[in-house]
Design a protein around this motif. Structure first.
Motif, PDB file in Angstrom:
ATOM      1  N   LEU A   1      46.652 -14.360  -2.577  1.00 53.01           N
ATOM      2  CA  LEU A   1      47.608 -15.401  -2.536  1.00 53.01           C
ATOM      3  C   LEU A   1      48.862 -15.181  -1.353  1.00 53.01           C
ATOM      4  CD1 LEU A   1      48.284 -15.827  -6.517  1.00 53.01           C
ATOM      5  CD2 LEU A   1      47.278 -17.536  -4.882  1.00 53.01           C
ATOM      6  N   GLY A   2      48.510 -14.033  -0.769  1.00 54.01           N
ATOM      7  CA  GLY A   2      49.644 -13.839   0.246  1.00 54.01           C
ATOM      8  C   GLY A   2      50.649 -13.351   0.015  1.00 54.01           C
ATOM      9  N   LEU A   3      51.203 -12.862  -1.152  1.00 53.43           N
ATOM     10  CA  LEU A   3      52.284 -12.363  -1.959  1.00 53.43           C
ATOM     11  C   LEU A   3      52.713 -11.103  -1.666  1.00 53.43           C
ATOM     12  CD1 LEU A   3      51.721 -13.664  -5.684  1.00 53.43           C
ATOM     13  CD2 LEU A   3      53.142 -14.933  -3.726  1.00 53.43           C
ATOM     14  N   VAL A   4      51.703 -10.173  -1.255  1.00 49.16           N
ATOM     15  CA  VAL A   4      51.790  -8.932  -1.041  1.00 49.16           C
ATOM     16  C   VAL A   4      50.980  -8.318   0.125  1.00 49.16           C
ATOM     17  CG1 VAL A   4      52.861  -8.367  -3.164  1.00 49.16           C
ATOM     18  CG2 VAL A   4      50.428  -8.121  -2.728  1.00 49.16           C
ATOM     19  N   THR A   5      51.206  -7.515   0.777  1.00 46.84           N
ATOM     20  CA  THR A   5      50.108  -6.748   1.624  1.00 46.84           C
ATOM     21  C   THR A   5      50.184  -5.247   1.023  1.00 46.84           C
ATOM     22  OG1 THR A   5      51.725  -5.571   3.036  1.00 46.84           O
ATOM     23  CG2 THR A   5      50.977  -7.895   3.657  1.00 46.84           C
ATOM     24  N   PRO A   6      49.040  -4.619   1.353  1.00 44.14           N
ATOM     25  CA  PRO A   6      48.935  -3.280   0.476  1.00 44.14           C
ATOM     26  C   PRO A   6      50.177  -2.536   0.806  1.00 44.14           C
ATOM     27  CG  PRO A   6      46.925  -3.957   1.992  1.00 44.14           C
ATOM     28  CD  PRO A   6      48.038  -5.023   2.169  1.00 44.14           C
TER      29      PRO A   6
ATOM     30  N   SER B   1      38.674 -13.164  -0.492  1.00 43.82           N
ATOM     31  CA  SER B   1      37.984 -13.104   0.592  1.00 43.82           C
ATOM     32  C   SER B   1      37.377 -11.619   1.146  1.00 43.82           C
ATOM     33  CB  SER B   1      39.109 -13.358   1.776  1.00 43.82           C
ATOM     34  OG  SER B   1      40.177 -12.247   1.769  1.00 43.82           O
ATOM     35  N   PRO B   2      36.550 -11.672   1.881  1.00 47.14           N
ATOM     36  CA  PRO B   2      35.897 -10.245   2.370  1.00 47.14           C
ATOM     37  C   PRO B   2      37.015  -9.413   2.943  1.00 47.14           C
ATOM     38  CG  PRO B   2      34.559 -12.181   3.158  1.00 47.14           C
ATOM     39  CD  PRO B   2      35.751 -12.673   2.603  1.00 47.14           C
ATOM     40  N   ALA B   3      38.182  -9.831   3.465  1.00 51.10           N
ATOM     41  CA  ALA B   3      38.944  -8.744   4.168  1.00 51.10           C
ATOM     42  C   ALA B   3      39.806  -8.284   2.827  1.00 51.10           C
ATOM     43  CB  ALA B   3      39.892  -9.438   5.096  1.00 51.10           C
TER      44      ALA B   3
ATOM     45  N   HIS C   1      32.168  -7.406 -18.804  1.00 50.20           N
ATOM     46  CA  HIS C   1      32.928  -8.114 -18.366  1.00 50.20           C
ATOM     47  C   HIS C   1      33.737  -7.332 -17.197  1.00 50.20           C
ATOM     48  CE1 HIS C   1      33.055 -10.830 -22.018  1.00 50.20           C
ATOM     49  NE2 HIS C   1      33.278 -11.979 -20.868  1.00 50.20           N
ATOM     50  N   LEU C   2      34.074  -6.171 -17.463  1.00 49.46           N
ATOM     51  CA  LEU C   2      34.757  -5.358 -16.543  1.00 49.46           C
ATOM     52  C   LEU C   2      33.877  -5.130 -15.198  1.00 49.46           C
ATOM     53  CD1 LEU C   2      37.580  -4.459 -16.060  1.00 49.46           C
ATOM     54  CD2 LEU C   2      36.617  -1.960 -16.901  1.00 49.46           C
ATOM     55  N   ALA C   3      32.721  -4.905 -15.608  1.00 54.09           N
ATOM     56  CA  ALA C   3      31.790  -4.382 -14.500  1.00 54.09           C
ATOM     57  C   ALA C   3      31.311  -5.546 -13.566  1.00 54.09           C
ATOM     58  CB  ALA C   3      30.254  -3.883 -15.173  1.00 54.09           C
ATOM     59  N   THR C   4      31.313  -6.835 -14.392  1.00 54.65           N
ATOM     60  CA  THR C   4      31.093  -8.124 -13.445  1.00 54.65           C
ATOM     61  C   THR C   4      32.248  -8.318 -12.800  1.00 54.65           C
ATOM     62  OG1 THR C   4      29.619  -8.813 -15.498  1.00 54.65           O
ATOM     63  CG2 THR C   4      30.323 -10.286 -13.803  1.00 54.65           C
ATOM     64  N   ALA C   5      33.372  -8.242 -12.967  1.00 58.34           N
ATOM     65  CA  ALA C   5      34.526  -8.517 -12.226  1.00 58.34           C
ATOM     66  C   ALA C   5      34.545  -7.421 -11.186  1.00 58.34           C
ATOM     67  CB  ALA C   5      35.780  -8.410 -13.281  1.00 58.34           C
ATOM     68  N   TYR C   6      34.599  -6.171 -11.535  1.00 60.67           N
ATOM     69  CA  TYR C   6      34.737  -5.048 -10.281  1.00 60.67           C
ATOM     70  C   TYR C   6      33.543  -5.341  -9.230  1.00 60.67           C
ATOM     71  CZ  TYR C   6      38.212  -1.926 -11.903  1.00 60.67           C
ATOM     72  OH  TYR C   6      39.403  -1.382 -11.828  1.00 60.67           O
ATOM     73  N   ALA C   7      32.371  -5.732  -9.608  1.00 64.51           N
ATOM     74  CA  ALA C   7      31.225  -6.440  -8.767  1.00 64.51           C
ATOM     75  C   ALA C   7      31.498  -7.105  -8.037  1.00 64.51           C
ATOM     76  CB  ALA C   7      30.110  -6.523  -9.468  1.00 64.51           C
ATOM     77  N   THR C   8      32.277  -8.438  -8.488  1.00 63.24           N
ATOM     78  CA  THR C   8      32.938  -9.533  -7.817  1.00 63.24           C
ATOM     79  C   THR C   8      33.696  -8.994  -6.612  1.00 63.24           C
ATOM     80  OG1 THR C   8      32.585 -10.890  -9.623  1.00 63.24           O
ATOM     81  CG2 THR C   8      34.111 -11.988  -8.000  1.00 63.24           C
ATOM     82  N   LEU C   9      34.689  -8.267  -7.013  1.00 63.93           N
ATOM     83  CA  LEU C   9      35.588  -7.642  -6.067  1.00 63.93           C
ATOM     84  C   LEU C   9      35.004  -6.934  -4.780  1.00 63.93           C
ATOM     85  CD1 LEU C   9      38.753  -6.405  -8.229  1.00 63.93           C
ATOM     86  CD2 LEU C   9      38.336  -8.732  -7.500  1.00 63.93           C
TER      87      LEU C   9
ATOM     88  N   HIS D   1      32.446 -12.735  -3.753  1.00 64.67           N
ATOM     89  CA  HIS D   1      31.744 -13.899  -4.366  1.00 64.67           C
ATOM     90  C   HIS D   1      31.253 -13.515  -5.932  1.00 64.67           C
ATOM     91  CE1 HIS D   1      27.759 -12.353  -4.007  1.00 64.67           C
ATOM     92  NE2 HIS D   1      28.100 -11.894  -2.573  1.00 64.67           N
ATOM     93  N   ARG D   2      31.580 -14.498  -6.719  1.00 66.94           N
ATOM     94  CA  ARG D   2      31.524 -14.383  -8.129  1.00 66.94           C
ATOM     95  C   ARG D   2      29.855 -13.775  -8.570  1.00 66.94           C
ATOM     96  NH1 ARG D   2      33.027 -18.283 -13.118  1.00 66.94           N
ATOM     97  NH2 ARG D   2      32.129 -16.835 -14.753  1.00 66.94           N
ATOM     98  N   VAL D   3      29.936 -12.992  -9.555  1.00 64.54           N
ATOM     99  CA  VAL D   3      28.539 -12.178  -9.822  1.00 64.54           C
ATOM    100  C   VAL D   3      28.261 -12.607 -11.075  1.00 64.54           C
ATOM    101  CG1 VAL D   3      27.778 -10.020 -10.754  1.00 64.54           C
ATOM    102  CG2 VAL D   3      28.681 -10.229  -8.467  1.00 64.54           C
ATOM    103  N   THR D   4      26.977 -13.053 -11.407  1.00 63.35           N
ATOM    104  CA  THR D   4      26.672 -13.455 -12.819  1.00 63.35           C
ATOM    105  C   THR D   4      25.792 -12.066 -13.376  1.00 63.35           C
ATOM    106  OG1 THR D   4      26.659 -15.768 -12.136  1.00 63.35           O
ATOM    107  CG2 THR D   4      25.509 -14.987 -14.322  1.00 63.35           C
ATOM    108  N   PRO D   5      26.068 -11.427 -14.376  1.00 60.64           N
ATOM    109  CA  PRO D   5      25.184 -10.514 -14.625  1.00 60.64           C
ATOM    110  C   PRO D   5      23.940 -10.767 -15.303  1.00 60.64           C
ATOM    111  CG  PRO D   5      27.014 -11.001 -16.463  1.00 60.64           C
ATOM    112  CD  PRO D   5      27.488 -11.746 -15.344  1.00 60.64           C
ATOM    113  N   THR D   6      22.930 -10.026 -14.915  1.00 61.56           N
ATOM    114  CA  THR D   6      21.705 -10.444 -15.456  1.00 61.56           C
ATOM    115  C   THR D   6      20.739  -9.183 -15.835  1.00 61.56           C
ATOM    116  OG1 THR D   6      19.478 -11.720 -15.014  1.00 61.56           O
ATOM    117  CG2 THR D   6      20.799 -10.803 -12.971  1.00 61.56           C
ATOM    118  N   LEU D   7      19.837  -9.608 -16.699  1.00 58.42           N
ATOM    119  CA  LEU D   7      18.699  -8.379 -16.748  1.00 58.42           C
ATOM    120  C   LEU D   7      17.475  -8.740 -16.928  1.00 58.42           C
ATOM    121  CD1 LEU D   7      20.064  -7.454 -20.495  1.00 58.42           C
ATOM    122  CD2 LEU D   7      19.605  -5.891 -18.917  1.00 58.42           C
TER     123      LEU D   7
END
Lengths: 388, 593
Positions: free
Chosen positions: B326-331, B468-470, B435-443, B448-454
């Protein structure tokens, strides 16, 4: 001259009893009955073994029993065949009264042996089915009434006999034993037919029978199941009929061999209702045709001898006895070949069963007594006509 | 009708003339009339008797003909009319991503009895008990001698048992073929496979029906004859799965945890390479569900998919990632971390006092609750909720397991400001490790959003961009720093540049409030951090590291070393090359001219 009369041995005015009995007896029928009894023992050797084994008895226990009962039945038959028609009538009517009382008391003292119908009195060593003993008595009673109705100034015997028959039919249907009930009704019809029933009435009665059959079909589940089993075109091989049909087919012309049959192990009633299937399987068509021939011979021979009979009672009673015997055999064998719906009815003299074979012996004894050749009034008629 | 008079006058008169009694004439006439009637009746009866006799002869002849017709016809083998459609026993195999068998079928036999065929029921019962000791001889004897016509004795028997039953030699004992589901790897991937049991069955075959896991989720597909027996290929890698379960079991034992779970996922595709929940079970002999105690403590419970937990500080990266996006902070933005942070009657504290201010990177590296809460306050409830939804935290995971749709995350009833703050550091929202693993994979995969699959091979479009990738790269840098200089220092695996975030969540008491001594320690890792390939989420339930003078329960001391060992062993199996910083060779230097 004097000594020719005095001191001579008295000459018997009449022929001795036994030679006359033997001379006048229907020896063909007697021979056929004895043949059937022998076949019954032969089949009992095969068919009753599974039952004995199931009940934990020696394998030929029931054969021995059947020999004892059958021997008694033959003795009874021969003794009764020596009676004169009036004696037969007395015996039959008394027998009917006793059997009727027993039948009426069935609901109180009877047992159903777990088969769903109260038909037996159990006496530990043996059981008695009153309906078997009732039939010859009823035939005699009905014939007596019908004959009396034809006398000048006689009672309305037809109505009375129909009333009694219907009471008996009601008692049998209440057991329920529709087979015997139908048989009893049929016998009355046959006697009525021979005693000179109007043709119109016969047609009407046939219609009533059909109606009654439909009534029983819709009214009794027991009855409906049997009929449905008959009407189903497909034979379910797991039913008794299915096993019986298979056994007849397995047997072929000359059978699979003595003691080689399997149907007796599968059918609970192999020694009674389906003994013909055992015969067909082990001895083939040959023995079955022989059995059929013996029954047909007994019925045809008796009826033929009765055609010449001039005494109305004798004729009617003989007809009833012969027809009862023949129809019972016909129904039993017709069920096995699916001509008729499944109905528990024994094959007279062949099926195992103490009360069945003794009752059959009584009936056949009466029939033999009635079909004996005797003077038919020809001389009396000739003499009576002298006045003309 | 002409009637003959009984007393004809002419004869009477002539008789009187002769002096005879005229009554005799009447008697004579009466007798004659009676005889005429009875003669007619006899004649009629004669005909009817002949008719009867003919009818009987015809009847008996019919029977004879029928008998002959039957006797010369061929006997037909009695066929039991089958009712309904045939039972299909075929069921496709299940393979791992390399084609190794996870589930297959084995032909066995069932054993049943038909007592009416039996020769010696008492002996049969005795001998059966010798072969199958858990059967009761008295009960069997009663069954065999009673009125029953058919008795199942065993649904599945081994060839050795079958031979022993053959040796009894009784015709009343019969065998029916049975396809039996076999899981040759035993307990490996037990929760994924689930298990199978028999559905409809008859003596000729039985349906094998999946009862849990992919066996249940794909039950119709596995049984569909139209597939021609094509196997179901899973994304699991059997070798990695075995490694993961072994390391997890050892770590659980070492850390005295009562349970553990782990998910290893490919960040780009969402394919689950390995997933485990301990304690587990053998799907070949699936235990019956417990009737007492906590369902979540049963071995049948898949903690990685079914269990929803507050996952603690591992959630801080989501607040930071969203603030960056959101551009609220930088690292490098400094965040006020003075404690305690008081909100209404609640006080938020840190594990240590980290001083007055920390950079956003250090909020992650040091794991400051106050810092995460303050960043969340910048974002606000609405936007946080939308972001968590984009990461998949608001709905059950869409993974192809029968249990997945039931694992709905626990959300705050109203997403208040306080909820916003607590969710930023992983309390107030319960989700599954998957859920957590899926969200970390997305980050990790560039955002881009990940859908877990077997299930292997299903073509999936690239998910919508969440960050964003950056910013994804910035997050990975932060996670790497957590390992190099932060709470997950034990996670350093040489050559694999592990990045990750620890989470130590106090376990909630059933009645409300939190336990002091019971934690759920979670380590969410990404490796290699500079080019993320895999994400690992590893949780230990109630671990304690008691080798030192004080018991240590934080994830950095419990989950992290286990996760590090797992990555050390699994990364080579996954085909990752170790990368090392270039070292200057002796006597060589870059020359620039």
């Amino acid at each position: 001259m004097t000594e020719m009369v005095f001191g001579t041995a008295p000459v018997r005015a009449v022929e001795p009893v036994l030679p006359r009995w033997w001379r006048t007896l229907d020896k063909w029928t007697l021979g056929a009955v004895l043949g059937l009894f022998a076949v019954g023992i032969l089949l009992g050797l095969a068919a009753s073994v599974p039952l004995a084994e199931k009940n934990g008895l020696p394998p030929f226990y029931y054969v021995t029993r059947q020999l004892i009962f059958g021997g008694a039945a033959i003795v009874v038959m021969l003794a009764i065949s020596m009676l004169s028609p009036p004696q037969v009538r007395r015996l039959g009517v008394l027998g009917f009264v006793a059997a009727f009382l027993a039948l009426a008391l069935l609901p109180v003292f009877g047992t159903d042996f777990g088969k769903g119908a109260v038909r037996w009195f159990s006496f530990g060593f043996a059981s008695v089915q009153p309906a078997e003993f009732l039939k010859p008595g009823l035939v005699v009673l009905v014939a007596w009434f019908m004959a009396a109705a034809q006398d000048v100034g006689g009672p309305p015997g037809r109505r009375y006999s129909l009333f009694i028959t219907l009471v008996v039919v009601g008692l049998l249907a209440a057991q329920p034993d529709f087979g015997q009930a139908a048989l009893v009704l049929f016998i009355w019809c046959v006697i009525y037919f021979v005693s000179g029933a109007p043709v119109v009435l016969l047609v009407g009665l046939a219609g009533l029978t059909v109606l009654g059959g439909f009534g029983a079909y819709s009214g009794s589940e027991h009855f409906a199941r049997r009929i449905d089993g008959y009407l189903a075109s497909e034979i379910d091989p797991r039913t008794q009929i299915g096993y019986a049909t298979n056994a007849i087919q397995e047997g072929g012309l000359f059978g699979v061999g003595v003691g080689e049959g399997t149907v007796k192990w599968q059918l609970p009633d192999a020694h009674t209702d389906f003994i013909i299937a055992v015969a067909a399987e082990e001895y083939g068509l040959v023995l079955v045709l022989a059995i059929v021939l013996l029954y047909a011979a007994i019925v045809a021979m008796s009826l033929y001898r009765l055609t010449g009979e001039r005494d109305i009672f004798t004729r009617l009673a003989g007809t009833g006895l012969a027809c009862a015997f023949g129809v019972q055999a016909f129904i039993n064998m017709g069920v096995a070949v699916r001509l008729l719906p499944a109905k528990g009815m024994t094959l007279p003299f062949v099926s195992y069963g103490g009360s069945s074979v003794i009752a059959s012996g009584i009936a056949m004894g009466m029939l033999l007594a009635l079909t004996r050749r005797r003077p038919r009034g020809q001389f009396g008629e000739i003499l009576a006509r002298r006045g003309r | 009708m002409i009637r003959t008079p009984l007393r004809p006058l002419a004869r009477v008169l002539s008789a009187r003339e002769r002096g005879e009694n005229p009554d005799t004439i009447e008697r004579e006439n009466r007798r004659q009339r009676r005889e005429a009637v009875s003669d007619a009746a006899r004649g009629r009866a004669e005909i009817r008797l002949l008719l009867l006799g003919a009818a009987f002869v015809a009847g008996f002849a019919t029977i004879g003909v029928r008998m002959a017709a039957l006797a010369v016809s061929q006997p037909i083998e009695p066929q039991i009319a089958s009712s309904g459609d045939a039972i299909l026993a075929s069921r496709a195999d299940i393979l791992d991503r390399n084609g190794r068998v996870l589930a297959t079928n084995l032909l066995t036999h069932s054993l049943y009895a038909q007592p009416q065929e039996m020769i010696d029921p008492a002996r049969v019962a005795r001998e059966l008990v010798v072969i199958f000791p858990d059967l009761d001889a008295a009960r069997l004897t009663a069954d065999f001698t009673g009125s029953r016509k058919f008795i199942w004795i065993r649904k599945k028997i081994s060839p050795v048992q079958m031979q022993a039953v053959h040796d009894i030699g009784d015709p009343g004992l019969l065998f029916g073929p049975r396809e039996m589901r076999l899981y040759p790897n035993g307990e490996l991937a037990a929760h994924v496979l689930g298990g199978a049991s028999f559905g409809r069955e008859d003596v000729a075959s039985a349906e094998v029906v999946g009862v849990a896991g992919v066996e249940k989720a794909f039950d119709g597909w596995l049984r569909d004859p139209a597939n021609n027996g094509a196997p179901l290929r899973l994304t699991l890698d059997l070798t990695v799965q075995a490694t993961l379960e072994e390391v997890l079991a050892d770590g659980m034992k070492l850390m005295k945890a009562k349970a553990a779970s782990a998910v290893l996922m490919h960040v780009g595709s969402g394919e689950i390479i390995a997933i485990a929940s301990l304690p587990d079970f053998d799907p070949n002999a699936r235990p019956v569900p417990p009737t007492t105690g906590e369902a979540g403590d049963s071995p049948l419970f898949n903690r990685a998919v079914q269990g929803v937990y507050e996952l603690g500080s591992t959630f801080k990266v989501f607040a930071v990632a969203q603030a960056l996006e959101l551009g609220l902070v930088t690292p490098a933005t400094m965040i006020d971390t003075r404690g305690p942070l008081v909100w209404g009657k609640y006080r938020i504290n840190d594990f240590h006092d980290y001083g007055a201010r920390l950079s956003v990177t250090d909020v992650i590296v040091q794991s400051s609750n106050i810092g995460a809460a303050r960043i969340a306050m910048l974002i606000g409830a609405e936007r946080q909720r939308a972001f968590m939804d984009a990461l998949g935290f608001l709905s059950p995971t869409p993974v192809e397991l029968a249990e997945a749709p039931g694992a709905r995350p626990l959300l705050p009833p109203n997403w208040s400001e306080l909820s916003t703050m607590t969710i930023a550091y992983g309390h107030g929202l319960s989700a599954s490790p998957l859920h957590l693993a899926t969200a970390y994979a997305t980050l990790a995969n560039g955002g881009h959003r990940v859908t877990p699959t077997l299930v292997l091979g299903a073509a999936r479009p690239v998910g919508e961009a969440v960050i964003s990738p950056a910013n994804s790269e910035a997050m990975m840098s932060m996670l790497r720093q957590v390992v190099t200089r932060g709470t997950a220092s034990f996670a350093e695996v040489p050559g694999y540049a592990v990045g990750g975030k620890t989470g130590t969540a106090d376990k909630p008491k059933p009645g409300g409030g939190y336990y002091d001594e019971k934690v759920l320690a979670t380590f969410a890792a990404v490796f290699p951090a500079h080019a993320p390939e895999y994400v690992l989420v590893l949780s230990l339930d109630e671990p304690v590291e008691d080798s030192g003078s004080v018991d240590r329960r934080t994830a950095g001391w419990t989950a992290v070393p286990v996760g590090a060992e797992l990555i050390r062993r699994a990364a080579p199996l996954l085909g990752l090359r170790p990368t090392y910083a270039p070292v200057a060779g002796p006597g060589l230097s870059l020359a620039r001219n």
